[in-house]
Design an enzyme around this catalytic site. Structure first.
Site, mmCIF file in Angstrom:
data_model
loop_
_atom_site.group_PDB
_atom_site.id
_atom_site.type_symbol
_atom_site.label_atom_id
_atom_site.label_comp_id
_atom_site.label_asym_id
_atom_site.label_seq_id
_atom_site.Cartn_x
_atom_site.Cartn_y
_atom_site.Cartn_z
ATOM 1 N N LYS A 226 -15.061 3.296 -4.254
ATOM 2 C CA LYS A 226 -14.700 3.044 -2.382
ATOM 3 C C LYS A 226 -15.542 2.285 -2.302
ATOM 4 O O LYS A 226 -15.952 1.683 -3.281
ATOM 5 C CB LYS A 226 -15.468 3.830 -2.172
ATOM 6 C CG LYS A 226 -15.394 3.066 -0.418
ATOM 7 C CD LYS A 226 -15.509 3.957 0.950
ATOM 8 C CE LYS A 226 -16.156 3.687 1.575
ATOM 9 N NZ LYS A 226 -17.201 4.278 3.410
ATOM 10 N N SER B 152 1.458 -5.577 -3.527
ATOM 11 C CA SER B 152 -0.146 -4.789 -3.788
ATOM 12 C C SER B 152 -1.061 -5.579 -2.821
ATOM 13 O O SER B 152 -1.280 -6.118 -2.294
ATOM 14 C CB SER B 152 -0.233 -4.588 -5.306
ATOM 15 O OG SER B 152 -0.085 -6.402 -5.562
ATOM 16 N N THR C 175 -0.842 1.230 -1.575
ATOM 17 C CA THR C 175 -0.591 0.257 -1.996
ATOM 18 C C THR C 175 -1.470 0.674 -3.526
ATOM 19 O O THR C 175 -2.162 1.420 -3.903
ATOM 20 C CB THR C 175 -0.805 -1.162 -1.727
ATOM 21 O OG1 THR C 175 -0.539 -1.755 -2.348
ATOM 22 C CG2 THR C 175 -2.869 -1.303 -1.509
ATOM 23 N N TYR C 176 -1.260 -0.882 -4.480
ATOM 24 C CA TYR C 176 -2.148 0.175 -5.069
ATOM 25 C C TYR C 176 -2.666 -1.907 -6.369
ATOM 26 O O TYR C 176 -2.650 -2.358 -5.425
ATOM 27 C CB TYR C 176 -0.973 0.033 -7.116
ATOM 28 C CG TYR C 176 -0.027 -1.292 -6.858
ATOM 29 C CD1 TYR C 176 0.011 -1.925 -8.588
ATOM 30 C CD2 TYR C 176 1.432 -0.705 -6.336
ATOM 31 C CE1 TYR C 176 0.838 -2.684 -7.893
ATOM 32 C CE2 TYR C 176 2.371 -1.662 -6.207
ATOM 33 C CZ TYR C 176 2.020 -3.787 -6.987
ATOM 34 O OH TYR C 176 3.199 -3.871 -7.621
ATOM 35 N N GLY D 191 3.092 -8.764 -0.558
ATOM 36 C CA GLY D 191 4.248 -7.924 -0.067
ATOM 37 C C GLY D 191 3.635 -7.899 1.449
ATOM 38 O O GLY D 191 3.584 -8.131 2.288
ATOM 39 N N ALA D 192 4.824 -6.160 2.134
ATOM 40 C CA ALA D 192 4.871 -5.857 3.695
ATOM 41 C C ALA D 192 3.366 -5.564 3.567
ATOM 42 O O ALA D 192 3.115 -5.709 4.582
ATOM 43 C CB ALA D 192 4.948 -5.083 3.272
ATOM 44 N N ALA D 193 2.293 -5.234 3.260
ATOM 45 C CA ALA D 193 0.105 -5.241 3.453
ATOM 46 C C ALA D 193 0.308 -6.693 3.900
ATOM 47 O O ALA D 193 -0.751 -6.647 4.979
ATOM 48 C CB ALA D 193 -0.765 -4.934 2.122
#
Length: 120
Positions: free
Chosen positions: A8, A24, A56-57, A70-72
């Site tokens: 984390k 990502s 995501t990654y 991207g979408a994030a």
């Protein structure tokens, strides 16, 4: 098998957004190393500022970099505080150890190793 926290990064600050990237989360290599993430690893992202959560990654970036791609990019703004977490299936929870990296302004403040025995 239970799924437990493995790594984390707490207190990261978003430094950029790139809506037209393929997707990502870009994290500085220093952040990846301190928290114990792997490039291309699936992670959960929790936006402390607005409450958004997404999966995501990780892809490596420049030191201190935290970029929503991207979408994030629609789920946060530059300056938002986020938490990034990775989980794993654990055969023996009693011996499991998680890494918690605490950041301030994307600078590492502290790394903690915790186990289930620390919870009781």
């Amino acid at each position: 098998m239970p799924v437990l926290l493995r790594a984390k990064a707490h207190g990261l600050v978003v430094t950029g957004k790139n809506l037209h990237y393929e997707g990502s989360l870009t994290l500085g290599r220093d952040i990846i190393e301190a928290a114990g993430f792997y490039p291309l690893e699936k992670v959960e992202v929790y936006n402390v500022t607005n409450g958004a959560r997404f999966t995501t990654y990780v892809i490596p970036g420049r030191p201190g970099e935290v970029v929503l791609n991207g979408a994030a990019a629609r789920l946060g703004e530059v300056g938002d505080v986020i938490i990034v977490a990775a989980y794993e299936c654990v055969a023996n929870p009693a011996s499991h150890i998680a890494t918690i990296a605490i950041f301030e302004g994307n600078k590492l403040k502290e790394v903690r190793k915790i186990s289930l025995s620390d919870m009781y």
